[in-house]
Every structure is written in C-alpha cells, then in structure tokens.
Enzyme design. Structure first.
Site, PDB file in Angstrom:
ATOM      1  N   ASN A 247       0.870  -1.179   0.000  1.00 26.32           N
ATOM      2  CA  ASN A 247       0.000   0.000   0.000  1.00 26.32           C
ATOM      3  C   ASN A 247       0.902   1.222   0.000  1.00 26.32           C
ATOM      4  OD1 ASN A 247      -1.766   2.077   0.483  1.00 26.32           O
ATOM      5  ND2 ASN A 247      -2.339   1.429   2.549  1.00 26.32           N
TER       6      ASN A 247
ATOM      7  N   LYS B 201       0.124   4.299  -0.196  1.00 24.71           N
ATOM      8  CA  LYS B 201      -0.468   5.501   0.429  1.00 24.71           C
ATOM      9  C   LYS B 201      -0.209   6.704  -0.491  1.00 24.71           C
ATOM     10  CE  LYS B 201       0.042   3.162   4.794  1.00 24.71           C
ATOM     11  NZ  LYS B 201       0.198   3.209   6.232  1.00 24.71           N
TER      12      LYS B 201
ATOM     13  N   HIS C 204      -9.350   1.360   5.351  1.00 25.79           N
ATOM     14  CA  HIS C 204      -8.037   1.568   5.998  1.00 25.79           C
ATOM     15  C   HIS C 204      -8.194   2.530   7.177  1.00 25.79           C
ATOM     16  CE1 HIS C 204      -3.843   2.564   6.648  1.00 25.79           C
ATOM     17  NE2 HIS C 204      -3.550   1.481   5.957  1.00 25.79           N
TER      18      HIS C 204
ATOM     19  N   GLU D  50      -6.454   4.881   8.096  1.00 26.37           N
ATOM     20  CA  GLU D  50      -6.193   6.285   7.754  1.00 26.37           C
ATOM     21  C   GLU D  50      -7.445   6.917   7.136  1.00 26.37           C
ATOM     22  OE1 GLU D  50      -2.535   5.558   5.628  1.00 26.37           O
ATOM     23  OE2 GLU D  50      -1.617   5.003   7.539  1.00 26.37           O
TER      24      GLU D  50
ATOM     25  N   GLU E  87      -4.960  -4.802  10.719  1.00 26.06           N
ATOM     26  CA  GLU E  87      -3.918  -3.784  10.878  1.00 26.06           C
ATOM     27  C   GLU E  87      -4.118  -3.057  12.202  1.00 26.06           C
ATOM     28  OE1 GLU E  87      -2.238  -2.624   6.727  1.00 26.06           O
ATOM     29  OE2 GLU E  87      -3.756  -1.201   7.305  1.00 26.06           O
TER      30      GLU E  87
ATOM     31  N   GLY F 169       3.176   2.227  10.659  1.00 26.17           N
ATOM     32  CA  GLY F 169       4.152   3.299  10.491  1.00 26.17           C
ATOM     33  C   GLY F 169       4.931   3.633  11.745  1.00 26.17           C
TER      34      GLY F 169
ATOM     35  N   SER G  78       3.971  -2.248  10.043  1.00 25.15           N
ATOM     36  CA  SER G  78       5.439  -2.345  10.136  1.00 25.15           C
ATOM     37  C   SER G  78       5.989  -3.694   9.682  1.00 25.15           C
ATOM     38  CB  SER G  78       5.905  -2.000  11.551  1.00 25.15           C
ATOM     39  OG  SER G  78       5.556  -0.666  11.879  1.00 25.15           O
TER      40      SER G  78
HETATM   41  P1  13P Z   1       3.429   0.320   7.471  1.00 29.19           P
HETATM   42  O1  13P Z   1       3.877  -0.997   6.838  1.00 29.19           O
HETATM   43  O2  13P Z   1       4.200   1.492   6.944  1.00 29.19           O
HETATM   44  O3  13P Z   1       3.386   0.228   8.953  1.00 29.19           O
HETATM   45  O4  13P Z   1       1.921   0.560   6.974  1.00 29.19           O
HETATM   46  C1  13P Z   1       0.991  -0.447   7.145  1.00 29.19           C
HETATM   47  C2  13P Z   1      -0.252  -0.082   6.433  1.00 29.19           C
HETATM   48  O5  13P Z   1      -0.962   0.817   6.858  1.00 29.19           O
HETATM   49  C3  13P Z   1      -0.583  -0.799   5.188  1.00 29.19           C
HETATM   50  O6  13P Z   1      -1.877  -0.535   4.780  1.00 29.19           O
END
Ligand code: 13P
Length: 257
Positions: free
Chosen positions: A9, A11, A97, A99, A169, A175, A215
């Site tokens: 992903n 982003k 997601h 976010e 997640e 992150g 992560s």
């Molecule tokens: P990270 O791998 O950067 O922690 O992000 C995970 C994520 O949100 C994937 O959708």
C-alpha cells in the site's frame, strides 16, 4: 490451500518518475519468478493506477486501488467510483483503511457501502480492520474487531472465499516500527477466522486470506507467515523500496514451498 499475498500500500507516496523507476526495477525480476501460491499486489495512488497496470501487465502482479467512493456517480468532487476502477480492469481495492477511517471519518457503515459498491462492480475488497492502542490497552481488541466485522459485513453475501480479503492492521503498529508479534497477530487472525466460520461457512473461513499489516518488513515477514492464520502482509513503508518489495516476495515464495 490459501495463497500468500504480498500487498504493498503506497499511500500518498511516489510521483510519476518514481512510479516508472519502481516498475522498471521490479518488472524483470517478477517475470522470472513462478507465482503458483503467491499473489503480489501493489496499491498506488489513483493517479497512477493505469500506469502501473500498463507497465506491469506481463507480470503476475495485480494492481489495487487504495479506496473507493461509497457513491455510484454524481457530484462528488475528488471521489473515484467502483465503476471507474472496474473500467480500468482492476480486480482489487483496499477499503476501510484506518487512515481513511481517521482522516475521512469512514464509519463501519460507510466502509460497508464502499465494500458493496466494489463487489457490485466485480472488484474484490481488501477490508482493513484493527484496534487503536488505547483500545488494546483497555483489553477491547476482540470486541472492536467483532464490531468492525459485524458492521462492515452486515448482510454481505460471500459466495466464495475469493470474494474478499481481510487485513488485520492494529493502528498502533502502522508506520510506528512497532510490529505486533506473530503471536499477538495470530490471536486476532484466529478470532477473525472463527467469526467467518460462525457467520458464513467453515470452508469459506478456511479458504479466505487474512493479511497482517503494521510495520511488516523483510526481517519480520517470515516470522509472521509462520503463524497458521496469517496469509500475507499489507505493507506500507517497506513496499516503497523495490528491493525490499522483491525480497518480501522471495520470502513468501520460499514459505510457499
Ligand atoms: P506500514 O507498513 O508502513 O506500517 O503501513 C501499514 C499499512 O498501513 C498498510 O496498509
């Protein structure tokens, strides 16, 4: 036998030049691998979906969207409909997601609407669920996961396990560099699979891919994949680096033997 999914992903990362150079770096290595049980996916921003699809069309890689509108069409400036995604030939889209839940206030009900729009257009949703740190600390993880599953999948018919993927997640692991341990993730994945068996059928629960996100990187992927209910990763940061992405595919291929 469930597939192992390595889904990146991106982003809101990478501009046009960066997208092209990533595609150039992974195209040949991808063409030289045999992907019987491993499914590579990348989700770039809406702007570059077509480019990724064209550049990597001769490979096993599937291109996914990161989100979708909950509306069919109309006056919704900035939004992208499921029909538009389907018209690009996409087969997958992330939905729900954390976010999007946090920044756009997507409720379980809105996520459900989006998920139904995807399914109506023949696109398989990768449904994200996960608890916050405060919820985990209060011991509410199981309850939050159940509420999200029940809210997002209420009265949603699944004909086969390939109609949907779920990505667990935990928000505190996204992150932050703080991965859930294999055991912590496995506990929740088991719970999700049990809910699927109770709500749908044992066979569907057995066959549906449940990914872990938060992560994930080359150094911790093998440990996560060794858990019985973890079928791959939804990977943010580490998927932005072509070498790391290819390395994670190699780890999945090794694990699939
Ligand atoms: P990270 O791998 O950067 O922690 O992000 C995970 C994520 O949100 C994937 O959708």
């Amino acid at each position: 036998m469930r597939k192992i999914v390595i889904a990146g992903n991106w982003k809101m990362h990478k501009n046009l030049d960066e997208v092209y150079s990533f595609c150039k770096a992974i195209k040949e290595p991808l063409m030289n691998k045999k992907f019987d049980r491993v499914l590579p996916i990348l989700a770039p921003s809406f702007a570059f979906l077509s480019i990724l699809k064209d550049e990597l069309q001769d490979t096993a890689l599937q291109v996914a969207a990161q989100d979708v509108s909950c509306h069919n069409d109309g006056a919704f400036t900035g939004e992208v409909s499921a029909n538009m995604l389907a018209s690009l030939g996409l087969n997958y889209s992330i939905v729900g997601h954390s976010e999007c839940r946090n920044h756009h206030n997507d409720s379980n009900e809105v996520v459900r609407e989006k998920l139904l729009k995807l399914m109506d257009n023949g696109i398989k949703p990768i449904l994200c669920i996960g608890e916050s740190l405060a919820q985990r600390d209060k011991g509410e993880t199981g309850q939050v996961i159940m509420e999200q599953l029940e809210g997002c999948l209420r009265d949603v018919t699944l004909y086969t396990a390939s109609d949907l993927m779920i990505a667990y997640e935990p928000i505190w692991a996204i992150g932050t560099g703080r991965t859930a341990s294999g055991e912590q993730a496995q506990e929740v994945h088991r719970l999700i699979r049990k809910w699927l068996a109770d709500t749908y059928k044992d066979q569907l629960a057995d066959e549906l891919c449940i990914l872990y996100g938060g992560s994930v990187k080359p150094s911790n992927l093998a440990g996560l994949l060794s858990m019985p209910d973890i079928d791959g990763g939804l990977i943010g940061g580490a998927s932005l680096d072509a070498n790391k992405y290819l390395k994670m595919i190699d780890i999945a291929l090794e694990h699939s033997k």
